[in-house]
Scaffold this active site. Structure first.
Site, PDB file in Angstrom:
ATOM      1  N   ASP A 105      96.854 -53.894  -1.194  1.00 46.11           N
ATOM      2  CA  ASP A 105      98.030 -53.244  -0.619  1.00 46.11           C
ATOM      3  C   ASP A 105      99.077 -52.976  -1.705  1.00 46.11           C
ATOM      4  O   ASP A 105     100.272 -52.939  -1.415  1.00 46.11           O
ATOM      5  CB  ASP A 105      98.626 -54.120   0.495  1.00 46.11           C
ATOM      6  N   ASP A 143      93.658 -47.040   3.393  1.00 47.53           N
ATOM      7  CA  ASP A 143      94.849 -46.857   2.548  1.00 47.53           C
ATOM      8  C   ASP A 143      94.552 -46.779   1.058  1.00 47.53           C
ATOM      9  O   ASP A 143      95.440 -46.405   0.280  1.00 47.53           O
ATOM     10  CB  ASP A 143      95.888 -47.963   2.772  1.00 47.53           C
ATOM     11  N   ASP A 282     100.325 -55.766  12.986  1.00 47.10           N
ATOM     12  CA  ASP A 282     100.462 -55.059  11.721  1.00 47.10           C
ATOM     13  C   ASP A 282     101.517 -55.707  10.846  1.00 47.10           C
ATOM     14  O   ASP A 282     101.811 -55.221   9.751  1.00 47.10           O
ATOM     15  CB  ASP A 282     100.863 -53.597  11.975  1.00 47.10           C
TER      16      ASP A 282
END
Length: 326
Positions: A105, A143, A282
């Site tokens: 991330d 992502d 989330d």
């Protein structure tokens, strides 16, 4: 460029691949794994486990619906065998999400992932061994392509992974992010660097709340730039309009989107899927809520209660559910 494109087309015809060419690149033939397929209902999903543990029949709209299985590290591989056995027994297509890229991330709140490229390559090898000959649809690294920390090293790692999975007979859908993140041209260029020529297609809207219509329009623009690859769209939480600020964390309100189908009737859409497990957090938006990835029955209740397509009785049963909801 013209000679490269002609050569690519001639090679495709001679080899019988007919996979298409774009920008002088040869694309692998589409195998259309979702056509006529039965999607697997995972009886060990987070929602199914919570329902069974708490006798919570109001969770049926989520627990009894096909959804993807996430592989976020080696520990998740240990429970994969029974899921694959069920898929073979039911002649169903399993959908797994690989989410373990290094710097996952970009050092953000969902950080983690493999320690480095070598560890990631070993994890992919372990995954291929665990999948065995059970042909699987793989959503590859949500992502990762759209992220700020995308670079040549990440692109090469994704391309190698796509090739490894495809060579093993699996159907790869590289994640492309969502329609309000990056433009089609930028994403298409990143997808080409990440091995889209060997992938079955790409995924759109994973863990996000953009509408199916917007996701489809954006995905079509991307598809035209990457050899007409097909897309899958995550509808697990897009039943209500997306929040105006595009917040990534738990949004309120939100509702379940259209149920999964392998016959969506949309151009170049292979399937509508619940890729993100409905009810999983989330991450808290400054509120006292579970950390990202933790199943939250309260969020599941909200998703069901606000799902515009569910029968009123199902919505009311969820809305009236009482403790325990944590």
């Amino acid at each position: 460029m013209r000679s490269a494109l002609l050569a690519c087309t001639l090679a495709a015809v001679l080899l019988g691949t007919l996979g298409g060419c774009a920008g002088g690149e040869e694309y692998a033939p589409l195998r259309h794994p979702f056509r006529g397929a039965t999607l697997l209902v995972d009886t060990d999903s987070p929602a199914a486990r919570w329902r069974d543990d708490h006798d919570a029949a109001w969770l049926d709209p989520i627990a009894d619906t096909p959804q993807a299985r996430w592989l976020t590290g080696p520990d998740d591989l240990t429970d994969l065998a029974p899921v694959l056995a069920t898929a073979r027994r039911r002649k169903a297509l399993p959908v797994v999400v690989i989410y373990h890229i290094p710097n996952r991330d970009c050092a953000g709140p969902s950080g983690g992932g493999a320690a480095d490229g070598d560890a990631y390559t070993e994890f992919i090898a372990q995954t291929v061994r665990r999948l065995g000959d059970t042909r699987t649809a793989v959503i590859l690294e949500p992502d990762a392509v759209a992220a700020e920390c995308f670079d040549d090293a990440r692109a090469d790692l994704l391309a190698d992974t796509t090739r490894t999975l495809a060579d093993a007979g699996h159907h790869v859908y590289l994640d492309a992010g969502h329609s309000r993140w990056r433009g089609p041209k930028e994403i298409a260029e990143r997808l080409r660097r990440s091995g889209i020529t060997r992938a079955e297609g790409f995924s759109v809207n994973v863990s996000n709340r953009q509408s199916t219509a917007d996701s489809h329009r954006w995905g079509l623009a991307v598809s035209r730039l990457v050899g007409d690859r097909e897309m899958v769209i995550d509808t697990s939480r897009n039943g209500l309009p997306a929040p105006p600020d595009d917040q990534w964390c738990n949004s309120t309100p939100e509702g379940l989107g259209a149920p999964p189908t392998t016959d969506p009737g949309l151009e170049r859409v292979a399937a509508l899927l619940w890729i993100k497990s409905p009810g999983e957090s989330d991450g808290p938006c400054g509120r006292a809520e579970p950390a990202a990835g933790v199943f939250s029955p309260a969020r599941a209740r909200a998703l069901i209660s606000a799902a515009p397509w569910l029968p009123a009785a199902a919505r009311q049963a969820a809305a009236g559910a009482r403790a325990p909801l944590s």
